[in-house]
Design a protein around this motif. Structure first.
Motif, mmCIF file in Angstrom:
data_model
loop_
_atom_site.group_PDB
_atom_site.id
_atom_site.type_symbol
_atom_site.label_atom_id
_atom_site.label_comp_id
_atom_site.label_asym_id
_atom_site.label_seq_id
_atom_site.Cartn_x
_atom_site.Cartn_y
_atom_site.Cartn_z
ATOM 1 N N SER A 42 4.526 -1.991 24.976
ATOM 2 C CA SER A 42 4.670 -2.520 23.261
ATOM 3 C C SER A 42 6.218 -2.614 22.889
ATOM 4 C CB SER A 42 3.872 -1.454 22.459
ATOM 5 O OG SER A 42 2.519 -1.500 22.723
ATOM 6 N N CYS A 43 6.506 -3.510 22.402
ATOM 7 C CA CYS A 43 7.827 -3.822 21.558
ATOM 8 C C CYS A 43 7.839 -3.819 20.134
ATOM 9 C CB CYS A 43 8.748 -4.951 22.345
ATOM 10 S SG CYS A 43 10.165 -5.165 21.902
ATOM 11 N N LEU A 44 8.453 -2.973 19.358
ATOM 12 C CA LEU A 44 8.324 -3.260 17.917
ATOM 13 C C LEU A 44 9.493 -3.934 17.296
ATOM 14 C CD1 LEU A 44 7.365 0.440 17.198
ATOM 15 C CD2 LEU A 44 6.001 -1.535 17.422
ATOM 16 N N VAL A 45 9.290 -5.060 17.010
ATOM 17 C CA VAL A 45 10.319 -6.268 16.434
ATOM 18 C C VAL A 45 10.213 -6.350 14.942
ATOM 19 C CG1 VAL A 45 11.023 -8.632 16.702
ATOM 20 C CG2 VAL A 45 10.002 -7.179 18.827
ATOM 21 N N GLU A 46 11.578 -6.348 14.498
ATOM 22 C CA GLU A 46 11.738 -6.535 12.980
ATOM 23 C C GLU A 46 12.752 -7.707 12.639
ATOM 24 O OE1 GLU A 46 12.359 -2.964 11.111
ATOM 25 O OE2 GLU A 46 10.214 -2.184 10.907
ATOM 26 N N GLY A 47 12.801 -8.164 11.566
ATOM 27 C CA GLY A 47 13.633 -9.099 11.465
ATOM 28 C C GLY A 47 13.260 -10.358 10.621
ATOM 29 N N VAL A 48 14.150 -11.061 9.927
ATOM 30 C CA VAL A 48 14.003 -12.210 8.808
ATOM 31 C C VAL A 48 15.030 -13.279 9.257
ATOM 32 C CG1 VAL A 48 13.611 -13.028 6.698
ATOM 33 C CG2 VAL A 48 12.962 -10.777 7.388
ATOM 34 N N PRO A 49 14.457 -14.375 9.756
ATOM 35 C CA PRO A 49 13.072 -14.882 9.973
ATOM 36 C C PRO A 49 12.499 -14.099 11.095
ATOM 37 C CG PRO A 49 14.472 -16.757 9.905
ATOM 38 C CD PRO A 49 15.431 -15.797 9.934
ATOM 39 N N ALA B 233 14.876 -4.617 18.167
ATOM 40 C CA ALA B 233 13.864 -4.454 19.192
ATOM 41 C C ALA B 233 13.586 -3.056 19.405
ATOM 42 C CB ALA B 233 13.894 -5.230 20.434
ATOM 43 N N LYS B 234 12.528 -2.353 19.251
ATOM 44 C CA LYS B 234 12.569 -0.776 19.576
ATOM 45 C C LYS B 234 11.070 -0.566 20.290
ATOM 46 C CE LYS B 234 14.683 0.661 14.965
ATOM 47 N NZ LYS B 234 14.075 1.267 13.792
ATOM 48 N N ILE B 235 11.228 0.554 21.014
ATOM 49 C CA ILE B 235 9.926 1.019 21.875
ATOM 50 C C ILE B 235 9.765 2.243 21.686
ATOM 51 C CG2 ILE B 235 10.503 -0.683 23.965
ATOM 52 C CD1 ILE B 235 12.057 1.508 25.205
ATOM 53 N N HIS B 236 8.594 2.906 21.823
ATOM 54 C CA HIS B 236 7.945 4.068 21.852
ATOM 55 C C HIS B 236 8.434 5.028 22.923
ATOM 56 C CE1 HIS B 236 6.456 4.103 17.951
ATOM 57 N NE2 HIS B 236 5.577 2.860 18.312
#
Length: 651
Positions: A227-234, A207-210
């Motif tokens: 805004s929260c930039l989220v990455e991951g699998v699943p 989870a990242k933020i600007h």
């Protein structure tokens, strides 16, 4: 001989015909026979004869062979076994005595099978992945790997195939995600099977933020997006943790909750907002600080005051907001400049950090004062109106016309903080004690009208507002001009007038002829007494001196002179003069000035000697006493010399 040749030719033809009829073929439904299946081979000799079968050079079993007719035969393979594979040959002994055969190869195979090979694998990003392909089948099976319909040929590097036909991927990344195909093929035969194996690469959530700090100003029109930039699998699920004081009924989320929108932001929305991304691998969080400031507000104790000059006033201003704004009082000038009110000891000052104080109000204090609230969230101001009497006009000049005087202002009027509505105009002549006046609108020209030409006036004016009238300007002395076209009055200089006996003369000058040449001058004069008649005469236009004759001695006269042209006459130039009593003259035979001077000197010397003699015999002093002592050495009794003194000494 000929018959022998014919018989030989016929035999050759029959032999050829016999060979063409003996063409053989083996027909079967499939050359490759699956293990356990049944197969049939049909041999067609193409002519009558005795047909037989062999497998790999040995006669076939009788139960396998079935005669169809004199030209064809069948061979059956039932419940095929691996040993049934081989070469099958069909022989035919034709009735013509010709022998022929046909060879056909049968392949028996066991279909490739992948057994319990897993069709789905999950790996964690960064791990080494091993994808197995367990294949069985007969005869020998070849294994190949494909991805996206392209063969993988790598035998070394990050992706490579192992000897047991497994596929190994080192340091697996999410780009390795997808479908891999394991192909099992019977060697040298078009018999194959494929198994699609899905590879999923799991990635821990991030989870990242600007912006670590989001700054907003509270207000009904203010909307804030976090805004929260989220990455991951699943794909991770997103959970927001918000301050307890915030009202979640004003929250809106997008489809995956990666954006939180707060509408109509208020101060209670201030605080930490935590975005948490979670999937089956792990979870990750990021925090945004929402800093909500409130726009400053300034509130006055009163917005307008009407104050008489000389009085004092105070107005308080309260400010609020977040962060707490600084308060400043400023004076708004007519040219939109701001003058700061200092917190000092002056007549106009700020006390206690929020109170505007003005002592001994003057007209120049009138106007707008602004209370300003200043903070990083913005600025706010509220105006206070001070209204008092207008001030006295300064730097005023007057331009006379024939019957009017036009005022000109060299400096702006001090209106006292409210619009000037009227002007009071006043005028009077030198002989008048009371002022005449007229009130005009402030929009009207600043002009006094209906005056007399060639007249000296004292003029002034004062501004007026709805509160009252200000002070009058300084008096101006102006002289109205002549009627257009008429000449100006002649110029008489009293100091240049001369009286000789009962005659008076004075130079005559004309500065302005008007719009037409002077025709003549009219001179009139009289004794300066009540009910005396005027004596009048005309002088030519080129006259430079006025001469009056036959005047009365010991009398005061009043004279007026007018210049006349074709447009009319000028105003009169006025002059008063006196004709004194004449002095009697001496006869020619009498004493002259020298004789008179001698007589005066003699009389003076006689008086001097008499006074000196009196001093000598009375007080023993004077010039005679001095000469007697010096010449005769005789000492007058009672006289004391300087040397003798008075018997006293400084010693």
């Amino acid at each position: 001989m000929a018959e022998s040749m014919l018989i030989l030719r016929m035999c050759s033809i029959m032999l050829v015909l016999g060979f063409s009829e003996a063409k053989m073929e083996i027909i079967t439904s499939k050359p490759d026979v699956l293990l356990g299946e049944n197969a049939m081979l049909l041999c067609k000799a193409g002519g009558e004869g005795d047909i037989s079968w062999q497998k790999d050079g040995e006669d076939a079993e009788d139960y396998q062979v079935e005669k169809v007719d004199e030209t064809s035969s069948k061979l059956f393979i039932r419940n095929a076994k691996m040993e049934d594979a081989g070469q099958y040959k069909c022989f035919c002994e034709f009735d013509s005595g010709h022998r022929d055969d046909k060879l056909y190869t049968i392949f028996v195979y066991e279909r490739p099978s992948f057994g319990e090979t897993p069709a789905y694998h999950e790996f964690l990003e960064g791990q080494d992945g091993l994808i197995t392909c367990m294949v069985t089948g007969k005869p020998a099976v070849e294994v190949n790997w494909e991805r996206d319909h392209e063969k993988l040929h790598s035998e070394a590097g990050r992706i490579r195939r192992l000897k047991d036909n497994s596929l190994q991927i080192n340091n697996i990344t999410r780009k390795d995600h997808g479908t891999y195909t394991c192909e099992a093929k019977i060697k040298d035969r078009p018999i194959f099977e494929k198994l699609n194996i899905s590879i999923s690469v799991n990635v821990p959530p991030t989870a990242k933020i600007h912006e670590e700090v989001k700054i907003a100003t509270a207000g009904p029109e203010t909307n804030v997006s976090l805004s929260c930039l989220v990455e991951g699998v699943p794909q991770p699920n997103i959970i927001w943790t918000v301050p307890d004081s915030s009202d979640e009924s004003r929250y809106k989320y997008n489809s995956d909750k990666s954006e939180l929108i707060i509408s109509s932001v208020v101060r209670s929305d201030h605080g930490e907002y935590i975005c948490t991304a979670k999937n089956k691998i792990s979870e990750s969080s990021a925090m945004i600080m929402l800093d909500v400031s409130e726009h400053p507000v300034a509130v006055l104790s009163q917005e307008k005051m009407e104050v008489e000059p000389g009085q004092s006033l105070s107005v308080s201003c309260n400010v609020s907001g977040h962060p707490m704004p600084a308060l400043q009082w400023v004076r708004k000038t007519n040219n939109d400049h701001l003058l700061t009110v200092d917190a000092g000891g002056g007549r106009v000052r700020m006390e206690d950090g929020y109170v505007l104080v003005i002592d001994n109000v003057t007209p120049s204090d009138g106007g707008l004062y602004s209370c300003m609230a200043i903070s990083p969230a913005g600025n706010a101001s509220t105006d206070f109106s001070l209204q008092t009497w207008p001030g006295k006009a300064s730097q005023v000049s007057g331009t006379p016309g024939p019957t009017s005087v036009h005022f000109t202002l060299g400096a702006s009027l001090v209106d006292g903080g409210s619009p000037i509505t009227h002007f009071t105009l006043q005028w009077k002549t030198g002989r008048e004690n009371n002022w005449q006046e007229k009130v005009i609108q402030s929009t009207d020209p600043l002009v006094i009208t209906d005056l007399n030409p060639y007249t000296t006036y004292s003029v002034r004016f004062a501004p007026k507002t709805h509160l009252g009238q200000g002070g009058f300007s300084e008096e101006l002395t102006v002289r109205t001009q002549g009627i257009p076209g008429e000449p100006d009055s002649p110029v008489l200089v009293a100091s240049e007038g001369k009286v000789e006996g009962n005659m008076f003369s004075i130079p005559l000058m004309q500065l302005d002829n008007g719009d037409s040449p002077i025709i003549h001058y009219t001179v009139r004069y009289r004794l300066n007494k009540v009910d005396e008649d005027w004596r009048e005469k005309d002088l030519p236009s080129n006259s430079t001196v006025i001469n009056l004759h036959d005047l009365q001695y010991k009398s005061d006269y009043h004279m007026e002179v007018l210049a006349v042209n074709s447009y009319g006459s000028s105003s009169s130039a006025k002059l008063n003069f006196n004709v004194p009593q004449p002095v009697a003259k001496m006869n020619k035979g009498g004493m002259g000035k020298g004789a008179v001077a001698c007589i005066v000197i003699v009389i003076f010397l006689v008086l001097l000697i008499a006074v000196d003699a009196t001093c000598c015999y009375t007080n023993h002093c004077g010039m005679l006493m001095f000469l007697a002592v010096k010449l005769f050495g005789q000492k007058v009794p009672g006289m004391k010399t300087v040397e003798e003194g008075d018997g006293t000494s400084n010693g």
